[in-house]
Design an enzyme around this catalytic site. Sequence first.
Site: not given
Length: 377
Positions: A53, A344, A347
């Site tokens: 990610s 978040d 991340h």
Amino acid sequence: MVGKSSAMASPISSFFLILFLHLVILLLLSTSCGSSRSVQSTKHVGLFIFGDSFLDAGNNNYINTTTLDQANFWPYGETYFKLPTGRFSDGRLVSDFIAEYAELPLIPPFLQPGNPQYYNGVNFASAGAGALVQTFQGEVIDLKTQLYYYKKVEAWLRHKLGNAEAKTTLSRAVYLFSIGSNDYMSPFLTNSTILNSYSKSEYVGIVIGNLTSVIRAIYKRGGRKFGFINLPPLGCLPGMRIIKPENNGSCLEEVSSLAKLHNIALSMLLPILEKQLKGFRYSFFNFNINLRQRMNHPSKYGFKDGREACCGTGKFRGVFSCGGKRLVKEFQLCKNPSQHIFWDSYHLTERLHKQLADQMWSGESNAYNLRDLFQSL
Ligand SMILES: *[C@@H]1O[C@H](CO)[C@@H](O)[C@H](O)[C@H]1NC(C)=O
Ligand SMILES: *[C@@H]1O[C@H](CO)[C@@H](O)[C@H](O)[C@H]1NC(C)=O
Ligand SMILES: *[C@@H]1O[C@H](CO)[C@@H](O)[C@H](O)[C@H]1NC(C)=O
Ligand SMILES: *[C@@H]1O[C@H](CO)[C@@H](O)[C@H](O)[C@H]1NC(C)=O
């Protein structure tokens, strides 16, 4: 020069002077040709992106997975794109900035439908992916599958350009990797018992072993220039700080220590590959140190907060609920993401991605930085 000017009076010296001027002109012409050629070739240095990610630009929008591995809903993307793209950030990722610095367009996700062109590279990264197929199996595009997609792209380039030019394109391209975090975090986030079957160092060994086989496979197909990003202090991500309430919000050392072992192994691996594989060149970015510095001294880098996420629920906004489309529907969103390091629970904000990209592009390092790799042939 001053001493020589008196000798110019004689006809023989003026003959040499003219010869000299011709040589200078020839040299100037050839260097300007050379530089225009290298400008041209800089534009043909593609970027192939592998990993998780940290670098996924939207591949997971197109696979059958859950919202845990997707970010194609508001407020993801709100800062820069003004719409969700699938990137796990409020805006651009490291790889988007690197593409910009290399004068490439945004590198599209491999699975994005349409009429794909791969001359500038492509992005295979998938949120949740690890080097091991067991990591979030069935919900992500694991690294082996990313390699399989790369082989398809290689075939496409051969078809379009012919074998020789495809090989040149692949050897000039840069291969950027961010992989491993999910291999170490997933056992703490799922009921996986994989860590019971191996010692810590054995487990790191198989993660590094699987990464190594993918690097070797890309090398075998022409890849020469690699960029590696090591693992952050995983236990200090907001989502990992809250896993054991008895820790009272301190970093989860069990997972940070795995990341540390992995980073040591990676640092030992790269010089070995450089020795073994002729022409293999790499850039290594110490993400771990760069993130620690910013978590410990956020204001020094222009941030207000180094621990709490902008988007999420509960302590440190560590509950992975940003967007309200996952298990927990209520979430808080900060006003100004650029004051935070964490976007978040797991991340980073665009602002942090840009700082990292700047370091990776032109930072001093004992190997090459990414600019060196893009500018060399
Ligand atoms: C997607 O995955 C779910 C659960 O694994 C499965 O039930 C469903 O059939 C899959 N859908 C497609 C289109 O593959
Ligand atoms: C783990 O297993 C327990 C008991 O089987 C279950 O209640 C829980 O939801 C599982 N957790 C995850 C993350 O799969
Ligand atoms: C790759 O990972 C698998 C587990 O997914 C492991 O059995 C295998 O030994 C690893 N390969 C290498 C070369 O380490
Ligand atoms: C837990 O953290 C809070 C605030 O960070 C602190 O006030 C409290 O004393 C800590 N408790 C323990 C048991 O360490």
